[in-house]
Design a protein around this motif. Structure first.
Motif: not given
Length: 243
Positions: A68-74, A99-100
């Motif tokens: 699961l991504p640990s950083t919010v994408p662009a 998820r936002h």
């Protein structure tokens, strides 16, 4: 004098007929040509000047193990498939969660534990046109987690305890573009998810749904082990909208 009139008459009449022929013969030629062209047009199959309709969209669906991504994408959001059986929560899951967050912001997912198995699923539209209101159905099967008497340290898959169809609707997939989501399980059962074999969608300005076969990637499905703590699902992280 009178003897000469027949000669003059023949000369005048000949010239008159020649003049008529000079007009009539070409005119007859044009009439015959028009008749020939009309017959020829009727004898050949009609051709349409409209653009040919393109065939169905070519879609590739593949899922790979991921985190699961640990950083919010662009884009500021990710889509998720949080898998749980109706037997465990009393309601059937539908669609995808979202998820936002602020791009670049650090993310935490679950406080009590780390999700061990995560699949990132990519659906690529190879067509030259975008598709809209893309509907696909995933078949889910839940099997009991059984501890063998002769090996109490292990857990094996038992009988089917629940099975359901999960409908997912994607707003749109642009031409030559990919839509992605992350799938994980919060079930205390073994879970198998079958990738759909086809989808239905709309084209821009269209009102009739079309269908297209899905080209499967290397894996034609997803498998998940039971939660290690064998408890119920945790509350979704802050910012997650579940459909």
């Amino acid at each position: 004098m009178l003897d000469g009139w027949p000669i003059i008459a023949r000369f005048v009449l000949g010239g008159f007929l020649a003049a008529i022929g000079a007009v009539v013969v070409p005119m007859a030629g044009y009439i015959l040509k028009d008749a020939w062209d009309a017959w020829k047009a009727k004898s050949q199959p009609a051709t349409s000047t409209s653009q040919p309709v393109q065939g169905p969209a070519a879609l590739l669906f593949k899922c790979d193990l991921a985190k699961l991504p640990s950083t919010v994408p662009a884009s500021g959001q990710v889509f998720t498939m949080d898998i749980i059986s109706k037997q465990e929560v009393g309601a059937e899951a539908w669609g995808l969660g979202t998820r936002h967050g602020q791009p670049g912001e650090k993310w935490e997912w679950f406080k009590e534990r780390e999700i061990s198995l995560v699949s990132r699923c990519d659906i690529t539209n190879y067509a030259d046109f975008p598709i809209f209101n893309v509907v696909m159905v995933f078949k889910q099967e839940f099997r009991a987690a059984v501890v063998p008497k002769d090996n109490p340290a292990s857990t094996v898959s038992g009988d089917v305890v629940d099975a359901s169809d999960r409908t997912v609707v994607i707003d749109n997939i642009d031409a030559k573009s990919t839509f992605s989501f992350y799938a994980y399980s919060q079930s205390r059962h073994f879970v198998a998810v079958e990738i759909p074999k086809e989808v239905t969608y709309l084209r821009a300005g269209g009102e009739t749904r079309e269908s297209a076969k899905i080209l499967p990637g290397f894996l034609a499905g997803m498998s998940f082990s039971p939660r290690t703590d064998n408890s119920g699902p945790e509350t979704p992280p802050a910012g997650v909208t579940v459909h």
